[in-house]
Design an enzyme around this catalytic site. Structure first.
Site, PDB file in Angstrom:
ATOM      1  CD  GLU A 141      -2.178  -0.235  51.812  1.00 42.75           C
ATOM      2  OE1 GLU A 141      -2.039   0.268  52.296  1.00 42.75           O
ATOM      3  OE2 GLU A 141      -2.594  -1.393  51.706  1.00 42.75           O
TER       4      GLU A 141
ATOM      5  CB  CYS B 102       6.142   5.602  45.939  1.00 40.18           C
ATOM      6  SG  CYS B 102       4.352   5.871  46.079  1.00 40.18           S
TER       7      CYS B 102
ATOM      8  CB  CYS C  26       3.106   5.066  58.707  1.00 41.20           C
ATOM      9  SG  CYS C  26       1.575   6.817  57.553  1.00 41.20           S
TER      10      CYS C  26
ATOM     11  CB  CYS D 154      -0.774   7.197  58.426  1.00 37.14           C
ATOM     12  SG  CYS D 154      -0.166   7.406  56.726  1.00 37.14           S
TER      13      CYS D 154
ATOM     14  CB  CYS E 272      -0.635   8.456  43.426  1.00 32.04           C
ATOM     15  SG  CYS E 272       0.099  10.194  44.108  1.00 32.04           S
TER      16      CYS E 272
ATOM     17  CG  ASN F  14       9.381  -1.336  54.414  1.00 31.70           C
ATOM     18  OD1 ASN F  14       9.840  -1.999  55.079  1.00 31.70           O
ATOM     19  ND2 ASN F  14       7.866  -1.568  55.042  1.00 31.70           N
TER      20      ASN F  14
ATOM     21  CB  SER G 283       2.843  14.497  53.672  1.00 34.20           C
ATOM     22  OG  SER G 283       4.073  14.606  53.360  1.00 34.20           O
TER      23      SER G 283
ATOM     24  CB  CYS H 204       7.044   9.109  43.884  1.00 32.77           C
ATOM     25  SG  CYS H 204       6.438  10.240  44.109  1.00 32.77           S
TER      26      CYS H 204
ATOM     27  N   GLY I 292      -2.387   8.577  47.713  1.00 37.28           N
ATOM     28  CA  GLY I 292      -2.208   9.888  46.852  1.00 37.28           C
ATOM     29  C   GLY I 292      -1.505  10.903  47.029  1.00 37.28           C
ATOM     30  CD  GLU I 293       0.351  16.672  46.280  1.00 35.32           C
ATOM     31  OE1 GLU I 293       0.300  16.672  47.709  1.00 35.32           O
ATOM     32  OE2 GLU I 293       1.992  15.606  46.698  1.00 35.32           O
TER      33      GLU I 293
ATOM     34  CB  SER J 234       7.832  13.662  50.497  1.00 33.93           C
ATOM     35  OG  SER J 234       7.572  13.052  50.092  1.00 33.93           O
ATOM     36  CG  LEU J 235      13.955  18.119  49.922  1.00 34.64           C
ATOM     37  CD1 LEU J 235      12.777  19.325  49.007  1.00 34.64           C
ATOM     38  CD2 LEU J 235      14.283  19.135  50.980  1.00 34.64           C
ATOM     39  CG  HIS J 236      12.287  11.799  49.220  1.00 33.06           C
ATOM     40  ND1 HIS J 236      12.336  11.483  50.298  1.00 33.06           N
ATOM     41  CD2 HIS J 236      10.677  11.585  48.862  1.00 33.06           C
ATOM     42  CE1 HIS J 236      11.282  10.994  51.279  1.00 33.06           C
ATOM     43  NE2 HIS J 236      10.444  11.496  49.900  1.00 33.06           N
TER      44      HIS J 236
END
Length: 347
Positions: A94, A121, A339, A107, A114, A296, A197, A118, A165-166, A220-222
């Site tokens: 996507e 995700c 995104c 994006c 991936c 989301n 990112s 996570c 993906g990373e 991407s910390l969270h």
């Protein structure tokens, strides 16, 4: 047995020139073909109108152009455009066009699926099938640039690697794609308008710094508490926050470029004072800004959007210490996009 043809876009300009010389043609022909492939975005050898029929036939014999195809395109009520992009081998990724009043942002994805895990995700539920080639990443950008011109009457202004993906697990191909995007022989876009990112791979963050990249970095910390972060992103148990911190300090020393922290606040997970205080402390190590992201939900599981009150507690604490913080609302909700959803992964 038929030999599998090579994608011609995997050749450098010098290799193309050498190919023509080896086939009793002029070296400059390689320059012509290279221009068609990149700045003109040719989908087939037949598009190359200033190249002779004989030369086009020869190229057809030796090579293919593994171009992407936008399989389905959805437009949201808020103007967001989501593309389902089919690759030459039938796999799908996507990409998303996100418009604002002043710019349009692409994006893009860097892998099919991936390799990370996570828990919040949707992409992580797909196993990593393969890395995207530089040209496949570049093609996503070209497609969104065309949509930006069509729907918003101006070229694409920004790119974020926040799709599937990373990116740092596909390091070489991502950097080659960015090199082409920023080249005057490609899109000629400023690297300052590109953000990569990562979920936080310290060794690769240091490599970015050593390679003197000019694009921006987001993490991407969270959570700034190891145990909580490992619950959200189990792979991060291998990369403790102390290691991540050291790599980010190294990045800033080398590049003098601020970090952006992407941070989703979830109900019952990181919506407490301890989590807020830990983030404020972590933000003091390296000059940074924080993007708080609206979530989301992908199901009715443990990851649910936190209250406005919890998000405001983060804003108040961060701003009190002079840290720039923005809240990013999910986009394209009516088309299950984007995104907003992609960014919940890598934004």
């Amino acid at each position: 047995m038929e030999i599998e043809k090579k994608d011609i876009r995997s050749l450098s300009k010098e290799q193309l020139r050498d190919f023509f010389v080896a086939n009793n043609d002029k070296a400059f022909r390689g320059n012509q073909v290279y221009e068609w492939l990149w700045s003109k975005g040719a989908h087939s050898f037949e598009d190359m109108t200033n190249v002779s029929k004989q030369t086009r036939t020869m190229l057809e014999t030796h090579f293919v152009i593994n171009h992407i195809k936008v399989d389905t395109m959805q437009r949201s009520e808020d103007g967001t455009v989501k593309n389902a992009v089919r690759l030459h081998d039938g796999l799908v990724v996507e990409s998303v066009l996100i418009p604002t009043n002043t710019r349009t942002t692409a994006c893009v994805s860097s892998q099919v699926g991936c390799s990370l895990d996570c828990n919040f995700c949707a992409t992580a539920r797909l196993k990593r099938m393969r890395n995207l080639e530089p040209a496949e990443i570049y093609d996503q950008v070209i497609a969104i640039d065309k949509e930006s011109r069509l729907y918003y009457n101006h070229p694409l202004s920004n790119i974020v690697f926040m799709g599937m993906g990373e990116p740092l697990m596909n390091y070489n191909n991502v950097l080659k794609a960015i090199e082409m995007i920023t080249s005057q022989e490609g899109l000629g876009m400023s690297p300052k308008r590109i953000m990569v990112s990562t979920s936080g791979v310290p060794k690769m963050i240091k490599k970015l710094a050593d390679d003197d990249v000019k694009f921006k970095l987001a993490v991407s910390l969270h959570s700034a508490i190891d145990e909580v972060r490992a619950r959200i992103m189990p792979f991060s148990a291998n990369f403790p926050l102390a290691e991540l911190r050291e790599s980010l300090e190294y990045w800033y020393r080398k590049t003098k470029s601020k970090i952006s922290y992407e941070y989703v606040v979830w109900k019952g997970i990181n919506d407490n004072k301890e989590a807020v205080d830990a983030l404020v402390k972590f933000c003091k190590y390296v000059p940074c800004k924080v993007n708080l992201i609206e979530y989301n939900p992908i199901d009715d599981g443990e990851f649910q959007q936190a209250s406005e009150e919890s998000i405001n507690a983060y804003i108040k604490a961060l701003e009190a210490t002079g840290i720039v913080v923005k809240v990013r609302r999910s986009r394209g909700k009516d088309i299950d996009a984007a995104c907003g959803q992609l960014a919940n992964k890598e934004a």
